[in-house]
Structure formats: C-alpha cells, structure tokens
Motif scaffolding. Sequence first.
Motif, short mmCIF file in Angstrom:
data_model
loop_
_atom_site.label_atom_id
_atom_site.label_comp_id
_atom_site.label_asym_id
_atom_site.label_seq_id
_atom_site.Cartn_x
_atom_site.Cartn_y
_atom_site.Cartn_z
N THR A 286 0.97 -1.45 0.01
CA THR A 286 -0.16 0.03 0.13
C THR A 286 0.98 1.10 -0.02
N TYR A 287 0.62 2.04 -0.85
CA TYR A 287 1.61 3.39 -1.15
C TYR A 287 1.10 4.20 0.00
N ARG A 288 1.99 4.76 0.73
CA ARG A 288 1.67 5.77 1.82
C ARG A 288 2.37 7.15 1.78
N ARG A 289 3.56 7.20 0.94
CA ARG A 289 3.87 8.66 0.61
C ARG A 289 4.89 8.59 -0.53
N PHE A 290 4.79 9.92 -1.26
CA PHE A 290 5.67 9.82 -2.56
C PHE A 290 6.39 11.23 -2.34
N LEU A 291 7.51 11.35 -2.43
CA LEU A 291 8.23 12.78 -2.48
C LEU A 291 9.15 12.66 -3.51
#
Length: 323
Positions: free
Chosen positions: A76-81
């Motif tokens: 599950t994707y939680r953060r993208f920077l």
Amino acid sequence: MVCMAAGVGVSAWGQEAIELKVNFTPGAYVVTQDAATESSVDAGGPPTIIRTRMTVVMDMAVARPDAAGNRDVTITYRRFLMEQSAGGKDDTARVKFDSADEAMTKDPAGRMILAMIGKTISMTIDAKGKVSHVTGFDELIDAMAKGMDVQKQATLKQSLSDAMIQQNFGHFRSLPDRPVVRGDSWEAATTFSLPMLEAMQFTQTCTLADVKDGVATIAVKATLKDGGDTTDGTDGDDSNDGDDSNGDSAAPATPANIRDMAMTIEGTMHMDIATGMTQSAATTVKGTVIMLSPVGNEMKVTIDGAHKLTFEKGVYKPAEAKR
C-alpha cells in the motif's frame, strides 16, 4: 532485485551452505525506496543537467504461506516525495511534489501522484520468487489517469497494467538452483517489455560475498539493455515462439521514442538468513539512453544514480516520515 535466503547446511569444505529462497515472515513492514539520480540530456546544444531525488514509502503485509510455500503479499502506497531541478549549474527550474503537502491538490501532476496514496497492490510470491496473481494496478492507474487526454491515459495504462507488472516482476528473480557458499556466484537473465522498447534484456550476476551473524551479504552486478541489440540475430525474446517480429529493424520514429538503452547496476544486499527478509540494499546505476525528441531530433541521456531500499517491521506513521 530479490535474493531471499533461508536454510543453512554445511558444504564439503566446511563452509555454511545457504539455500536461497523466498521465506517472508508473516507480518507488517514499512518499505522505503530512496533514489538520487543525475541525468545529462544532450540534444546537440549545451547539455541540460536534471537532478532528481525521490522517496516512496509503502506498507507491506505478508500473509502466512500455504502448503506449497506461496505467500500473499500486499503493498500500500503511503508517501511519495520527488524533488527535481533542471538547467545548468544554477538549476534554474525546480519542481517538488510531496504527497504530505495539501497544496498538491491544486496541481494536475500533484493530483495524479496523490491518487497513488492509499492504493493497494496484491500479489502471490512462491518460494523461488516467482510473482503471480498481481491485482490492483489497473485500479491505481484508472485513478491516476483521471483528467488526462486519451493518448496519455493509453500510454500510462500500457506501462503499468496488471499484466505488465506481472511480466516485469520476473526480472527480480535471481535465486540459484542449488545451495551456495561464500564466493559462489549465480546468474539470472530475462527478457521483458516496455512500451517504447518492445524487448529489454536484464542479466544479473549475484555473488555470496559474506555470511556473518545470521546475515548474508550479496554482491550484485547487472546490465539492462535494448533486446534489439542481441548479437545472435534474435529479438531477445526467450519464449521460443518463433516470432522475431521485434528483430533488429529500427522502431518507428514516433515522438519520445527510445531507440537504444544500456544500463549497468552494481550494489550490495543484506539478507536475514533465518527469515529471508531483505534488511537493506544499495545500488548504483549508470548508463545511456538514446531517444527521439517530439520533433524527431536525437537526444542522448547519460544517467548516474544511487538507489537505497530498506525494510523495517511495523506500519507507516506519517509524523515519522516528515523531512
């Protein structure tokens, strides 16, 4: 790259012989991918330098294996920077996307990235690392593609469909077919497809460099190149279907078409022998990509990057991820 280790014996020479296989321990993990890349784009004039930093944080849940050793895994994707600068020495153009920033909802590209957050990808992994039953990418891409024109939607879906992801996960399989001891090497090779390059060849050599305190250190060297560059006259397709349609002929000169690619990857992975879980991995990536600009001019892109991967027990906590 996945070289999961589990099972220890003793070789004829007295060394510990390790059977490498996927043996994920059931539970929850936080997976963090960090990448820093510098690309030089040469289109016939002064080169443009593009510097990119990217961090992706995911929750990974591993279920108990069935009788055959297959494990269901969800990500599950939680953060993208992402931070990117382009230009000469002064880096005149700067872009930053952070899924933790509410202001991203005002930007079309930001909304596309935000669409990833909270989405879940499911797959089944067997003891040899083969991935099957990948689901969830189609739903993710549908969410990301909202607001795009038809052509961009088609390209995005071609790149990241469930079938495409399942096919391309094959190049992560790098498990030997025998127990190995310190100094042993083994190879893994596969051919897979990309939207603008029909056949890509991925060849990897792993070497068991050290075994200490229950951790296997594995050195990795790999190459990734356009399958059309094979020297045996084939198209790089190892399916033996008799179809050499990819051939050595040039691809149509379409906008943003990649004409050639050659990459080298080197690094080290640290694996927990008892559980088969990756503790950390660090690799460098170097290479060149030849492509056509939207107006048909040839561009050469030189890439120099560093990638890190870490696994930690637990679940993602937003307050701990702020930078």
